[in-house]
Each structure stands twice: as structure tokens, then as C-alpha cells.
Design an enzyme around this catalytic site. Structure first.
Site, PDB file in Angstrom:
ATOM      1  N   TYR A 204       0.818  -1.212   0.000  1.00 55.38           N
ATOM      2  CA  TYR A 204       0.000   0.000   0.000  1.00 55.38           C
ATOM      3  C   TYR A 204       0.858   1.271   0.000  1.00 55.38           C
ATOM      4  CZ  TYR A 204      -3.296   3.588   1.067  1.00 55.38           C
ATOM      5  OH  TYR A 204      -4.033   4.733   0.989  1.00 55.38           O
TER       6      TYR A 204
ATOM      7  N   TRP B  40       1.121   5.687  -1.729  1.00 53.96           N
ATOM      8  CA  TRP B  40       0.801   6.654  -2.778  1.00 53.96           C
ATOM      9  C   TRP B  40       1.846   6.723  -3.877  1.00 53.96           C
ATOM     10  CZ3 TRP B  40      -2.421  11.315  -3.513  1.00 53.96           C
ATOM     11  CH2 TRP B  40      -3.684  11.173  -2.942  1.00 53.96           C
TER      12      TRP B  40
HETATM   13  N1  LIG Z   1      -1.218  18.440   2.007  1.00 52.44           N
HETATM   14  C1  LIG Z   1      -1.691  17.200   2.059  1.00 52.44           C
HETATM   15  N2  LIG Z   1      -2.923  16.929   1.593  1.00 52.44           N
HETATM   16  C2  LIG Z   1      -3.426  15.674   1.660  1.00 52.44           C
HETATM   17  C3  LIG Z   1      -2.662  14.607   2.174  1.00 52.44           C
HETATM   18  C4  LIG Z   1      -1.353  14.910   2.674  1.00 52.44           C
HETATM   19  O1  LIG Z   1      -0.627  14.030   3.172  1.00 52.44           O
HETATM   20  N3  LIG Z   1      -0.920  16.204   2.595  1.00 52.44           N
HETATM   21  N4  LIG Z   1      -3.180  13.332   2.186  1.00 52.44           N
HETATM   22  C5  LIG Z   1      -4.272  13.042   1.273  1.00 52.44           C
HETATM   23  C6  LIG Z   1      -4.945  11.792   1.627  1.00 52.44           C
HETATM   24  S1  LIG Z   1      -4.192  10.322   1.192  1.00 52.44           S
HETATM   25  C7  LIG Z   1      -6.155  11.744   2.205  1.00 52.44           C
HETATM   26  S2  LIG Z   1      -6.886  10.242   2.512  1.00 52.44           S
HETATM   27  C8  LIG Z   1      -6.890  12.959   2.546  1.00 52.44           C
HETATM   28  C9  LIG Z   1      -7.464  12.832   3.946  1.00 52.44           C
HETATM   29  O2  LIG Z   1      -8.408  13.796   4.153  1.00 52.44           O
HETATM   30  P1  LIG Z   1      -9.048  13.927   5.611  1.00 52.44           P
HETATM   31  O3  LIG Z   1      -9.228  12.591   6.194  1.00 52.44           O
HETATM   32  O4  LIG Z   1     -10.222  14.793   5.500  1.00 52.44           O
HETATM   33  O5  LIG Z   1      -7.856  14.693   6.324  1.00 52.44           O
HETATM   34  P2  LIG Z   1      -7.437  14.895   7.831  1.00 52.44           P
HETATM   35  O6  LIG Z   1      -6.470  16.016   7.782  1.00 52.44           O
HETATM   36  O7  LIG Z   1      -7.007  13.619   8.441  1.00 52.44           O
HETATM   37  O8  LIG Z   1      -8.770  15.335   8.554  1.00 52.44           O
HETATM   38  C10 LIG Z   1      -9.442  16.527   8.247  1.00 52.44           C
HETATM   39  C11 LIG Z   1      -9.891  17.186   9.513  1.00 52.44           C
HETATM   40  O9  LIG Z   1     -10.840  16.369  10.171  1.00 52.44           O
HETATM   41  C12 LIG Z   1     -10.886  16.801  11.506  1.00 52.44           C
HETATM   42  N5  LIG Z   1     -11.240  15.701  12.377  1.00 52.44           N
HETATM   43  C13 LIG Z   1     -10.464  14.644  12.754  1.00 52.44           C
HETATM   44  N6  LIG Z   1     -11.151  13.839  13.585  1.00 52.44           N
HETATM   45  C14 LIG Z   1     -12.375  14.393  13.755  1.00 52.44           C
HETATM   46  C15 LIG Z   1     -13.540  14.029  14.474  1.00 52.44           C
HETATM   47  O10 LIG Z   1     -13.611  13.023  15.161  1.00 52.44           O
HETATM   48  N7  LIG Z   1     -14.614  14.863  14.353  1.00 52.44           N
HETATM   49  C16 LIG Z   1     -14.602  15.979  13.592  1.00 52.44           C
HETATM   50  N8  LIG Z   1     -15.714  16.692  13.509  1.00 52.44           N
HETATM   51  N9  LIG Z   1     -13.518  16.358  12.915  1.00 52.44           N
HETATM   52  C17 LIG Z   1     -12.423  15.568  12.979  1.00 52.44           C
HETATM   53  C18 LIG Z   1      -9.528  17.339  11.865  1.00 52.44           C
HETATM   54  O11 LIG Z   1      -9.680  18.616  12.428  1.00 52.44           O
HETATM   55  C19 LIG Z   1      -8.792  17.350  10.537  1.00 52.44           C
HETATM   56  O12 LIG Z   1      -8.080  18.553  10.338  1.00 52.44           O
HETATM   57  O13 LIG Z   1      -6.038  14.089   2.480  1.00 52.44           O
HETATM   58  C20 LIG Z   1      -5.299  14.159   1.274  1.00 52.44           C
HETATM   59  N10 LIG Z   1      -4.677  15.460   1.196  1.00 52.44           N
HETATM   60  N1  LIG Z   2      -1.932   8.333  12.288  1.00 52.02           N
HETATM   61  C1  LIG Z   2      -2.332   8.389  11.019  1.00 52.02           C
HETATM   62  N2  LIG Z   2      -1.807   7.545  10.123  1.00 52.02           N
HETATM   63  C2  LIG Z   2      -2.204   7.613   8.844  1.00 52.02           C
HETATM   64  C3  LIG Z   2      -3.165   8.557   8.429  1.00 52.02           C
HETATM   65  C4  LIG Z   2      -3.724   9.414   9.401  1.00 52.02           C
HETATM   66  O1  LIG Z   2      -4.599  10.256   9.113  1.00 52.02           O
HETATM   67  N3  LIG Z   2      -3.274   9.324  10.690  1.00 52.02           N
HETATM   68  N4  LIG Z   2      -3.543   8.607   7.115  1.00 52.02           N
HETATM   69  C5  LIG Z   2      -3.450   7.384   6.349  1.00 52.02           C
HETATM   70  C6  LIG Z   2      -3.667   7.641   4.928  1.00 52.02           C
HETATM   71  S1  LIG Z   2      -5.152   8.370   4.509  1.00 52.02           S
HETATM   72  C7  LIG Z   2      -2.785   7.279   3.970  1.00 52.02           C
HETATM   73  S2  LIG Z   2      -3.259   7.416   2.331  1.00 52.02           S
HETATM   74  C8  LIG Z   2      -1.483   6.685   4.312  1.00 52.02           C
HETATM   75  C9  LIG Z   2      -0.351   7.147   3.376  1.00 52.02           C
HETATM   76  O2  LIG Z   2       0.704   6.262   3.477  1.00 52.02           O
HETATM   77  P1  LIG Z   2       1.757   6.078   2.299  1.00 52.02           P
HETATM   78  O3  LIG Z   2       1.089   6.193   0.988  1.00 52.02           O
HETATM   79  O4  LIG Z   2       2.534   4.842   2.576  1.00 52.02           O
HETATM   80  O5  LIG Z   2       2.668   7.352   2.538  1.00 52.02           O
HETATM   81  P2  LIG Z   2       3.707   8.064   1.587  1.00 52.02           P
HETATM   82  O6  LIG Z   2       4.547   8.902   2.458  1.00 52.02           O
HETATM   83  O7  LIG Z   2       2.990   8.702   0.470  1.00 52.02           O
HETATM   84  O8  LIG Z   2       4.600   6.845   1.089  1.00 52.02           O
HETATM   85  C10 LIG Z   2       5.015   6.699  -0.217  1.00 52.02           C
HETATM   86  C11 LIG Z   2       6.426   6.139  -0.236  1.00 52.02           C
HETATM   87  O9  LIG Z   2       6.727   5.792  -1.582  1.00 52.02           O
HETATM   88  C12 LIG Z   2       8.022   6.262  -1.922  1.00 52.02           C
HETATM   89  N5  LIG Z   2       8.043   6.478  -3.377  1.00 52.02           N
HETATM   90  C13 LIG Z   2       7.629   7.533  -4.080  1.00 52.02           C
HETATM   91  N6  LIG Z   2       7.772   7.313  -5.395  1.00 52.02           N
HETATM   92  C14 LIG Z   2       8.281   6.077  -5.529  1.00 52.02           C
HETATM   93  C15 LIG Z   2       8.646   5.281  -6.644  1.00 52.02           C
HETATM   94  O10 LIG Z   2       8.530   5.667  -7.802  1.00 52.02           O
HETATM   95  N7  LIG Z   2       9.123   4.042  -6.378  1.00 52.02           N
HETATM   96  C16 LIG Z   2       9.266   3.561  -5.120  1.00 52.02           C
HETATM   97  N8  LIG Z   2       9.733   2.324  -4.966  1.00 52.02           N
HETATM   98  N9  LIG Z   2       8.949   4.304  -4.045  1.00 52.02           N
HETATM   99  C17 LIG Z   2       8.459   5.535  -4.256  1.00 52.02           C
HETATM  100  C18 LIG Z   2       8.212   7.514  -1.114  1.00 52.02           C
HETATM  101  O11 LIG Z   2       9.588   7.799  -0.959  1.00 52.02           O
HETATM  102  C19 LIG Z   2       7.486   7.148   0.195  1.00 52.02           C
HETATM  103  O12 LIG Z   2       8.356   6.563   1.111  1.00 52.02           O
HETATM  104  O13 LIG Z   2      -1.147   7.018   5.664  1.00 52.02           O
HETATM  105  C20 LIG Z   2      -2.152   6.598   6.570  1.00 52.02           C
HETATM  106  N10 LIG Z   2      -1.661   6.754   7.936  1.00 52.02           N
HETATM  107 MO   LIG Z   3      -5.219   8.613   2.215  1.00 49.91          MO
END
Ligand SMILES: Nc1nc2c(c(=O)[nH]1)N[C@H]1C(S)=C(S)[C@@H](COP(=O)(O)OP(=O)(O)OC[C@H]3O[C@@H](n4cnc5c(=O)[nH]c(N)nc54)[C@H](O)[C@@H]3O)O[C@H]1N2
Ligand SMILES: Nc1nc2c(c(=O)[nH]1)N[C@H]1C(S)=C(S)[C@@H](COP(=O)(O)OP(=O)(O)OC[C@H]3O[C@@H](n4cnc5c(=O)[nH]c(N)nc54)[C@H](O)[C@@H]3O)O[C@H]1N2
Ligand SMILES: [Mo]
Length: 757
Positions: free
Chosen positions: A111, A113
Site C-alpha cells: 500500500y 501513494w
Molecule cells: N497536504 C496534504 N494533503 C493531503 C494529504 C497529505 O498528506 N498532505 N493526504 C491526502 C490523503 S491520502 C487523504 S486520505 C486525505 C485525507 O483527508 P481527511 O481525512 O479529510 O484529512 P485529515 O487532515 O485527516 O482530517 C481533516 C480534519 O478532520 C478533523 N477531524 C479529525 N477527527 C475528527 C472528528 O472526530 N470529528 C470531527 N468533527 N472532525 C475531525 C480534523 O480537524 C482534521 O483537520 O487528504 C489528502 N490530502
Molecule cells: N496516524 C495516522 N496515520 C495515517 C493517516 C492518518 O490520518 N493518521 N492517514 C493514512 C492515509 S489516509 C494514507 S493514504 C497513508 C499514506 O501512506 P503512504 O502512501 O505509505 O505514505 P507516503 O509517504 O505517500 O509513502 C510513499 C512512499 O513511496 C516512496 N516512493 C515515491 N515514489 C516512488 C517510486 O517511484 N518508487 C518507489 N519504490 N517508491 C516511491 C516515497 O519515498 C514514500 O516513502 O497514511 C495513513 N496513515
Molecule cells: Mo489517504
């Protein structure tokens, strides 16, 4: 023509400045109205000390061969080796495992991104390679919206359809009046879109609505989850209490007869069961007074909000963070129930949406045509795990578990192979994951940086970064094709992943099943050629590669989710058993899961019983300064650290009570783990809640203390429920104190390299 070379990332188009054969700087594209500063991480990370330059093998593995590692993975030195040595090791181990245990002993759910770029997508490369040789155990779902993926098909329909067909936010300006945002609509998160984004539109479209007079209510523990320009009212509920709050809103609608009975009859089934529950069929009336005690908002304000919602067009938005929590299915189901009671599903500027702002494209754009992708082939192994069950799987081979109505068995995994993801950032309870990662006989990681995951491998294969290979970029739900010319050579001995797999294919005698005998250039030509047949006026690839991004028309700029169903619920039946929205689901009730019965229920989050010892609710939101853990060692991400630690937001009262001042290094702890972080004292965060962004590279000392600030040393690895088994990171309670003698952060240094004795 833009002056400079282009690149594409999940956070947008970058204009790259190259000097002496290295990427020196990446600037925003001038046509992007709201570009992301995350580009500022690329140069420093690609040229950083943590770059993986040569293949490396864990010392004990090189000396002793495959086997459970008994604690050595993640601790031992590495030995740098020649490519031939590394690839011979990988090939012979892959053959050994397959001969002895079968392909069902290989886990490559892998898993993550990865990076933008349609051809060099890391998981596609790995999975196609493994599929060509017998397959692997896959993962299902994601860490983003796993509970939604499993629940929504039972009650409305495919969640991916919700995302793709989300009501356009542009309909708000003309038709909207009130937006009630559970978890806000953080522009911070809308920087990103899977596969890339040509133009960032989220901020603009919300500001248009605000200018047109639409009101926003931010029901979120973080004030800045609503952009300041929206002038939103901030009503912060205690995290994890939203289901109760939604039930109280529903109860008010019901008891004051503000619900739309006609719509409920026409479009839903099972409302009476939910109504009985709201009225106290379990002995508890779910009214505003009851909810006030759980969510810490005044009962009168809850009632007033319900009346306001019933008074005209209302769009309910629910962040997917709410479902990455204990019983994460429930706020989703209640979102649908509330919107159904208001009777506005299928109307412009109203209804509900789940996941707006989690991706810049949701509700702002769709693609004009399906973009080509490197085909993964078919996996001969049918076995899979729900993605967040990785630790449980590795620690319980042969053990049983529930998932979406099935009783399943964990496979017995001997080899783990990861490419394009960072489980030692993304998975919950990293202490347990570190133990689980000792179990397999071999762990292989493809990476360009020495992430914590690479450090927990036996064999690390150094790969080229996106700017070091030719490709084209396009977001899954975006309308721009972006040239991605190769701008620099991979440093050291790093190689393009396709070429690595081609060499392995030759060693394993896979009869060209992976490469089909084609080179990178031939494959890209082929993928591009496929698109040229579908999209008229697409130039030749070479002309495209040296030109501007190609923008296409938005196919449906005023789309309204479920408007067809609203118009004719018989002709446009939903893909649920009843063809309608299910506020009671016979199917789910039939599964008999106590933690996810047949209609929405309120359940107390598990850690709340620990409040006396760990009074602070930890929210680990997505970081504004990077994408998850990617390029955390780059300049922009580092510029926001506090004394090298990940910033943690803490309310002034909570800080005062603990003698913590702004800028202090603090220790966050609970029974599961400990980490350091840098205090940012601010009343933007609800008292009692602390915010530690996800993605700081995990940097454990000998005792498991993370010196840098990864929240997953503190989160639990219990899932949402037996229905979906989704990750539940947002449900951890912790305590904080000022750190004594904090050790330096070593996360951005390479590991120690040794020689074989
Ligand atoms: N810059 C940036 N953007 C991203 C990402 C990133 O790593 N960096 N990750 C991307 C990915 S993979 C995903 S899945 C999305 C995730 O998108 P979201 O899941 O929406 O992102 P979060 O920042 O975890 O949460 C958004 C807000 O929800 C609120 N929140 C948390 N828990 C609760 C709760 O129990 N109740 C209420 N009411 N609010 C709560 C928090 O204040 C938080 O700031 O974002 C994407 N966008
Ligand atoms: N506590 C907490 N944990 C969370 C979340 C949260 O809200 N709270 N959010 C969750 C969510 S929504 C998500 S989506 C996950 C995200 O979790 P990940 O998707 O695992 O996070 P990334 O940091 O995007 O990891 C991508 C990795 O791929 C590597 N990479 C990039 N390009 C390439 C390539 O071309 N080849 C190879 N081999 N490697 C590459 C990067 O260096 C990096 O280490 O985290 C989850 N974990
Ligand atoms: Mo995510």
C-alpha cells in the site's frame, strides 16, 4: 511555453530548475491559481543525505540468509552490494519461497501513494512483475476511506462513485445556502489529488460560494479546517463524538417534525427503525441534551443548528478522517440519514458529500477520458487482506478474522515486498508493526530514500525518482496531461524500477511475461498510442514531452450526485438490495456484528475509558507541508519543524496546565508508545485535543521512543469494526509533558553501513 522543464506530482505541476545535472529547485506553474508549496521539498529530498545510492542488504541477512529476524530488522547495519549480488539474492529467494510455500506466501499488497507518472507507478511495476511469476497476496481497500468503501455499497452504492460523481461545489454559489462541515473542508488537504492536479480549484470555488452569501459551519476540532476567507462559524465537537451530534440533530428534526417524510418514503428504507432508536429503543433518547454531554457543544446550539439546516438548502460534508476512527462506519451512515431526513439529496448545492477536500478534484473536476496506465496483469492468487490488517496477518498466520460478512483466514506470509509506500509511517501502532516485521523470512523494499520502511528491510533496491525518468502525468480525476521529461540521472547506482524487474525477469526465466520484450520507451509509446486512438488531436509523444500541459474540458461541470435517482427512483434504482437508500440494512444486520448492527448506533470510542490517565485526544491530520511522509527531508517540510521535531498543536490551557511553552520539545505518550514533538501553542485547536501531523519519518531509539514525532507510535491498531476492518488512527488518547534531555533527530541520516566480517 513555460520557461523551464515540467514535472508532475500528486500536489500539482512543477517547473524545474536543473543545474549541473541535478534538480535544484521546483517552482509553481504560472497557470495554477493556487499552487502548492510542497514542490519546495523535491530538490532537497532528491539530493539529501537519506538518498538510497546503492543496493544494500542487512548484515545478518547477508551472512545468515533468510529467516525470521528476531529483532534485527530495523536495528542492524546494512552492507552495500553490487546490483548482481542484490538481484541474485532476490531471484533465488523468490524461487525458493514459491517452490516451497507457493505464491500465496508472498505479501505484496504494498500500500502507498508512490509518485505521479502513469507508467513508472511503483505498485503497478511490482504487481505486474509478481503476477507474471505466480502472483501474491494482495490488499483490499485503503487507509484513506476504507470504512466508506465497505459500508457505502450496502446503504447507497459504490463509494468511488460518490467521489467521482460528487455534487459540484460550483453549484453552491447559485443554489446553496448553508454548508455544515463535519471535519471542515481543509484547503491544506485539497493541495493533493491522486495522480496529479493541473489547477487547484477548491479554494476558489468555496470563496465564490461565500461571496454569494452561502454560510459555512465548521464542526471540527481545528479552526483552520475552514479557510479564513469563508468566515465560517466554528463549533468544535470533541473528536469521535460526531455520531452522537448527528443523532441529536436528527432527533431534533424528528421531534419537531422538520424531517421530510415524503422523501424518506420515496427514497429510503428502514427509517422507522432508526427513528425508534433515536427515540430511545435502547433506553437512551438521542436528544440534544444527551449529545451535549458527549460532544461538549451546548444543547441549544445543536437544536438551533438542526432548525437552521431544515430551513432551506443545506449541504452536509463529512471528512473521511471521521471514518478513520473507532466505529468509523457510523458517522458515514448518520451523514446519509441526516441528509435523507432533510430531503435534499439529489438537489444542486445541497444533499451530502463524503470526502470533499480530501482530494482537490472531488466536487471540482472530472477527467475527460480514461488515461492509460501500465497494466498490472492478473493475479493468480485470490487471497487478500483488508489493507490495515498487516500486523495481525504477520503475527497470526492461519488465524481467523471477520470481514464484511465473511469469516476469513490469514495467510502464512514468508516474504514481504514493498514499493511506493511507507508502512512505518502509515500503519497504526508502529511498535507492534516493528515486531510483526520480524516474522517474514525476507523483506524487500524498493525506495529512493532511507525511510523507516527501507530500514526495516533485508534487501533495499535503490530506485530512480520521478524527475529521473521519462513519463507522463495525469490525475485519476483531473483533466490535464502533464509532460514529465527526464531531467537528471539517478544518483549513485539507483535504477529505474522497470529495468530492475526486467533484469529479474531474465534471471527467473519468466518468458517476457513482465516486459513483453519492450523497453521503457516502447512501453510509453504504446500507452500514449492507446490514448491517441481515443482522444482526438493528441500530439505525438515527443512533441508533447517538450511542450505545455494539455488541458481538456471538464465533462460535467454542474453535476449533482444522485439527481437521476431523485427524479425517478424506479428507473434509477440504487445498487442496494432495496434499490433505495438503506437506513436499516438487512444485509448488515444479518452479519450479526455487535459493533456494526443494522442501523446507525452510537458507541463510545475505545480509548475514552482511559481519559483519566491520557486526557488529550490525539488527531493526526494530513500535513500541509508534504504528502504523508514523502520528501519530509525536503526544505519546505523542514522549515515548519520545531527544533527539528514535527509540530504538535496544543491549546494554551492544556499547555499551561503542563508547563509547556510555545517552541518547547514535548513528549507525547500513552501505554502504546512515546514520541517527541515541537509544541505550537494555539487556540485554533479545541482544548483537550492535540494535533500531530502524520508523516514525520519514524525515528525510534533503542527503547522505541520516536525522536521525531510520528503519531503512529501512539495510535492503536484496532480497526473500525468487524464490518470493514478499516484503520482507526483518529481514536487515540495521550498525555503530554515537557521533554527532558531530548536526543537529536536521526531520521534524515542514512543508516550505518558495515562490511561483512
Ligand atoms: N497536504 C496534504 N494533503 C493531503 C494529504 C497529505 O498528506 N498532505 N493526504 C491526502 C490523503 S491520502 C487523504 S486520505 C486525505 C485525507 O483527508 P481527511 O481525512 O479529510 O484529512 P485529515 O487532515 O485527516 O482530517 C481533516 C480534519 O478532520 C478533523 N477531524 C479529525 N477527527 C475528527 C472528528 O472526530 N470529528 C470531527 N468533527 N472532525 C475531525 C480534523 O480537524 C482534521 O483537520 O487528504 C489528502 N490530502
Ligand atoms: N496516524 C495516522 N496515520 C495515517 C493517516 C492518518 O490520518 N493518521 N492517514 C493514512 C492515509 S489516509 C494514507 S493514504 C497513508 C499514506 O501512506 P503512504 O502512501 O505509505 O505514505 P507516503 O509517504 O505517500 O509513502 C510513499 C512512499 O513511496 C516512496 N516512493 C515515491 N515514489 C516512488 C517510486 O517511484 N518508487 C518507489 N519504490 N517508491 C516511491 C516515497 O519515498 C514514500 O516513502 O497514511 C495513513 N496513515
Ligand atoms: Mo489517504
Amino acid at each position: 511555453m513555460t520557461d523551464g522543464f515540467l514535472t508532475s506530482s500528486h500536489w500539482g505541476i512543477g517547473v524545474v530548475h536543473v543545474e549541473d545535472g541535478r534538480v535544484r529547485d521546483v517552482a509553481a506553474h504560472p497557470d495554477d491559481p493556487d499552487p502548492s508549496p510542497i514542490n519546495g521539498n523535491i530538490a532537497g529530498s532528491l539530493n539529501g543525505a537519506a538518498r538510497v545510492l546503492r543496493p544494500a542488504v542487512r548484515k545478518g541477512y547477508l551472512a545468515g540468509g533468510p529467516g525470521a529476524a528476531g529483532g534485527a530488522r530495523g536495528r542492524e547495519d546494512f552492507v552495500e552490494v553490487e546490483w548482481d549480488t542484490a538481484l541474485d539474492l532476490v531471484a533465488s529467494e523468490l524461487s525458493r519461497i514459491r517452490d516451497r510455500h507457493g505464491s500465496g506466501a508472498i505479501y505484496a499488497g504494498s500500500y502507498g501513494w508512490a509518485s505521479a507518472g502513469r507508467f513508472h507507478h511503483a505498485q503497478s511495476q511490482l504487481k505486474r512483475f509478481l503476477n507474471a511469476g505466480g502472483g501474491f497476496v494482495a490488499s483490499k481497500g485503503n487507509y484513506s476511506y476504507h470504512a466508506a468503501l465497505v459500508l457505502m455499497p450496502h446503504i447507497v452504492g459504490d463509494y468511488r462513485r460518490h467521489v467521482k460523481e460528487a455534487t459540484r461545489l460550483s453549484t453552491l454559489a447559485e443554489h446553496g445556502r448553508l454548508v455544515v462541515m463535519f471535519g471542515g473542508l481543509p484547503i491544506r488537504n485539497g493541495q493533493v489529488s491522486g495522480g496529479g492536479v493541473g489547477k487547484h480549484r477548491l479554494r476558489g470555488v468555496l470563496e465564490d460560494a461565500a461571496r454569494a452569501g452561502v454560510r459555512f459551519v465548521n464542526l471540527s476540532p481545528l479552526r483552520t479546517d475552514a479557510a479564513t476567507s469563508l468566515d465560517a462559524e466554528w463549533l468544535p465537537p470533541r473528536p469521535g463524538s460526531d455520531t452522537a451530534l448527528m443523532m441529536a440533530l436528527a432527533h431534533t428534526l424528528l421531534s419537531e417534525r422538520l424531517h421530510d417524510r415524503t422523501c424518506l418514503d420515496r427514497y429510503t428504507v428502514g427509517f422507522d427503525r432508526l427513528a425508534d432508536y433515536l427515540n430511545g429503543s435502547d433506553g437512551i433518547v438521542k436528544d440534544a441534551d444527551w449529545a451535549a454531554g458527549l460532544c461538549d457543544l451546548p444543547a441549544d446550539r445543536i437544536r438551533a443548528l438542526a432548525r437552521d439546516m431544515a430551513a432551506g438548502p443545506t449541504l452536509i460534508t463529512t471528512a473521511v478522517s471521521l471514518q478513520r476512527a473507532d466505529w468509523g462506519e457510523q458517522p458515514l451512515w448518520m451523514t446519509v440519514a441526516l441528509a435523507a431526513m432533510l430531503g435534499q439529496i439529489g438537489l444542486p448545492g445541497a444533499g451530502y458529500g463524503i470526502g470533499y477536500a480530501a482530494d482537490s478534484s472531488i466536487g471540482t473536476m472530472d477527467r475527460a477520458a480514461p488515461w492509460s496506465a501500465f497494466p498490472q496483469g492478473t493475479n493468480p492468487v485470490a487471497d487478500f487482506i483488508p489493507v490495515a490488517m498487516i500486523s495481525d496477518m504477520l503475527l497470526n498466520p492461519g488465524g481467523g478474522y471477520d470481514f464484511n460478512g465473511a469469516r476469513r483466514t490469514y495467510p502464512d506470509i514468508r516474504m514481504v515486498w514493498w514499493a511506493g509506500g511507507n508502512p512505518f509511517h502509515h500503519h497504526q501502532d508502529l511498535g507492534t508493526l516493528a515486531r510483526a516485521f520480524q516474522q517474514p523470512e525476507t523483506v524487500i523494499v524498493n525506495e529512493f530514500n532511507w525511510t523507516a520502511t527501507a530500514r526495516h528491510a533485508d534487501i533495499v533496491l535503490p530506485v530512480a525518482a520521478p524527475q529521473e525518468r521519462t513519463d507522463f502525468g495525469a490525475g485519476t480525476q483531473d483533466n490535464v496531461l502533464v509532460p514529465m521529461p527526464k531531467l537528471a540521472e539517478p544518483p549513485g547506482k539507483a535504477r529505474i524500477e522497470f529495468d530492475i524487474f526486467r533484469d529479474l525477469e531474465a534471471r527467473l526465466d519468466l518468458a517476457d511475461g513482465f516486459s513483453k520484450g519492450r523497453t521503457v520507451e516502447e512501453w510509453i509509446d504504446r500507452l500514449w498510442g492507446d490514448m491517441r486512438r481515443k482522444i482526438s488531436d493528441l500530439p505525438e509523444f515527443d512533441a508533447f514531452l517538450n511542450g505545455d500541459p494539455l488541458e481538456f474540458d471538464d465533462p460535467d461541470p454542474h453535476h449533482v450526485f444522485l439527481s437521476d435517482f431523485r427524479q425517478d427512483p424506479e428507473a434509477h434504482r440504487l445498487p442496494t438490495p432495496s434499490g433505495r437508500i438503506e437506513l436499516f440494512s438487512e444485509t448488515i444486520a444479518g452479519f450479526g456484528y455487535p459493533d456494526c448492527p443494522g442501523h446507525p448506533v452510537w458507541q463510545v470510542p475505545r480509548d475514552w475509558s482511559l481519559r483519566d490517565r491520557y486526557p488529550l485526544h490525539l488527531i493526526s491530520g494530513q500535513p500541509g507541508t508534504r504528502l504523508h511522509s514523502q520528501l519530509d527531508n525536503g526544505a519546505y517540510s523542514r522549515s515548519r519543524k520545531v527544533k527539528d521535531r514535527e509540530p504538535v498543536l496544543i491549546h494554551p490551557d492544556d499547555a499551561l496546565e503542563r508547563g509547556i511553552a510555545d517552541g518547547d520539545i514535548v513528549e507525547l505518550f500513552n501505554a502504546r508508545g512515546r514520541c517527541l514533538a515541537g509544541a505550537v501553542v494555539t487556540d485554533d485547536v479545541l482544548q483537550g485535543t492535540i494535533f500531530l501531523w502524520t508523516g514525520a519519518w519514524y525515528d525510534p531509539d533503542e527503547n522505541g521512543l520516536c525522536r521525531h514525532g510520528n503519531p503512529n507510535v501512539l495510535t492503536h491498531d484496532l480497526r473500525t469494526s468487524a464490518l470493514s476492518q478499516g484503520p482507526a488512527a483518529q481514536s487515540a488518547l495521550v498525555e503530554a509533558k515537557k521533554a527532558v534531555d531530548p536526543p537529536p533527530v536521526l531520521a534524515f541520516e542514512p543508516p550505518t553501513f558495515g562490511n561483512l566480517p
